[in-house]
Design a protein around this motif. Sequence first.
Motif, PDB file in Angstrom:
ATOM      1  N   GLU A   2     -18.319  23.274  -0.198  1.00  0.00           N
ATOM      2  CA  GLU A   2     -17.049  24.198   1.089  1.00  0.00           C
ATOM      3  C   GLU A   2     -15.739  22.634   1.114  1.00  0.00           C
ATOM      4  OE1 GLU A   2     -18.310  27.391   2.759  1.00  0.00           O
ATOM      5  OE2 GLU A   2     -18.874  28.763   1.476  1.00  0.00           O
ATOM      6  N   THR A   3     -14.728  23.402   1.021  1.00  0.00           N
ATOM      7  CA  THR A   3     -14.034  22.828   1.866  1.00  0.00           C
ATOM      8  C   THR A   3     -12.947  23.690   2.411  1.00  0.00           C
ATOM      9  OG1 THR A   3     -12.186  23.050   0.269  1.00  0.00           O
ATOM     10  CG2 THR A   3     -13.566  20.968   0.227  1.00  0.00           C
ATOM     11  N   ASP A   4     -12.882  23.226   3.722  1.00  0.00           N
ATOM     12  CA  ASP A   4     -11.718  23.612   4.393  1.00  0.00           C
ATOM     13  C   ASP A   4     -10.193  23.541   4.179  1.00  0.00           C
ATOM     14  OD1 ASP A   4     -13.994  25.100   5.943  1.00  0.00           O
ATOM     15  OD2 ASP A   4     -13.843  23.170   7.314  1.00  0.00           O
ATOM     16  N   HIS A   5      -9.639  24.703   4.319  1.00  0.00           N
ATOM     17  CA  HIS A   5      -8.021  24.706   4.531  1.00  0.00           C
ATOM     18  C   HIS A   5      -7.600  25.801   5.548  1.00  0.00           C
ATOM     19  CE1 HIS A   5      -7.940  23.033  -0.196  1.00  0.00           C
ATOM     20  NE2 HIS A   5      -9.484  23.819   0.079  1.00  0.00           N
ATOM     21  N   GLU A   6      -6.022  25.311   6.008  1.00  0.00           N
ATOM     22  CA  GLU A   6      -5.519  26.081   6.702  1.00  0.00           C
ATOM     23  C   GLU A   6      -4.054  26.704   6.323  1.00  0.00           C
ATOM     24  OE1 GLU A   6      -4.038  23.356  10.010  1.00  0.00           O
ATOM     25  OE2 GLU A   6      -5.913  22.546  11.078  1.00  0.00           O
ATOM     26  N   VAL A   7      -4.368  28.001   6.704  1.00  0.00           N
ATOM     27  CA  VAL A   7      -3.289  28.792   5.603  1.00  0.00           C
ATOM     28  C   VAL A   7      -2.789  29.668   6.874  1.00  0.00           C
ATOM     29  CG1 VAL A   7      -2.589  31.074   4.394  1.00  0.00           C
ATOM     30  CG2 VAL A   7      -4.912  28.555   4.156  1.00  0.00           C
ATOM     31  N   THR A  13      -2.267  30.113  12.377  1.00  0.00           N
ATOM     32  CA  THR A  13      -2.820  29.243  11.416  1.00  0.00           C
ATOM     33  C   THR A  13      -4.214  29.734  11.399  1.00  0.00           C
ATOM     34  OG1 THR A  13      -1.275  27.626  12.045  1.00  0.00           O
ATOM     35  CG2 THR A  13      -2.848  26.948  10.855  1.00  0.00           C
ATOM     36  N   THR A  15      -8.050  29.141   9.927  1.00  0.00           N
ATOM     37  CA  THR A  15      -8.780  28.375   8.371  1.00  0.00           C
ATOM     38  C   THR A  15      -9.724  29.028   7.396  1.00  0.00           C
ATOM     39  OG1 THR A  15      -8.680  26.649  10.143  1.00  0.00           O
ATOM     40  CG2 THR A  15     -10.756  25.958   8.689  1.00  0.00           C
ATOM     41  N   LYS A  17     -12.249  28.826   4.048  1.00  0.00           N
ATOM     42  CA  LYS A  17     -13.369  28.003   3.047  1.00  0.00           C
ATOM     43  C   LYS A  17     -13.410  28.191   1.591  1.00  0.00           C
ATOM     44  CE  LYS A  17     -16.651  27.163   6.881  1.00  0.00           C
ATOM     45  NZ  LYS A  17     -17.474  25.492   7.266  1.00  0.00           N
ATOM     46  N   ALA A  18     -12.881  27.792   0.824  1.00  0.00           N
ATOM     47  CA  ALA A  18     -13.177  26.903  -0.146  1.00  0.00           C
ATOM     48  C   ALA A  18     -14.096  27.078  -1.202  1.00  0.00           C
ATOM     49  CB  ALA A  18     -11.829  27.098  -0.294  1.00  0.00           C
ATOM     50  N   VAL A  20     -15.346  24.384  -4.079  1.00  0.00           N
ATOM     51  CA  VAL A  20     -15.184  23.731  -5.094  1.00  0.00           C
ATOM     52  C   VAL A  20     -15.524  24.336  -6.271  1.00  0.00           C
ATOM     53  CG1 VAL A  20     -14.607  21.278  -5.756  1.00  0.00           C
ATOM     54  CG2 VAL A  20     -14.398  21.863  -2.971  1.00  0.00           C
TER      55      VAL A  20
END
Length: 93
Positions: A2-7, A13, A15, A17-18, A20
Amino acid sequence: QETDHEVRVYGRTRTIKAQVWNPTVANLTLMALGSSAPEILLACIELISRRFYSGELGSATIVGSAAFNLLVITAVCIVAIPPKQVRKVSDPA
């Protein structure tokens, strides 16, 4: 994995997890490469040995192998499940 993305959502904002890799897709891809590798290698060796002119094996070997894998392996998977038992993919995405 998994990777963390800030949206940004409504000015805030967050965070998230998506994933891969989808484990099911990764396993199926590995199985497809493993089952087709001998035919692809054989066709490449034939092509190189004939100075890049098509031989008797050619693409028919790869297409025939793909058809066999698609039809026979699917049939074996269906027959292997006992009668009156249902199995589903738990996480298709």
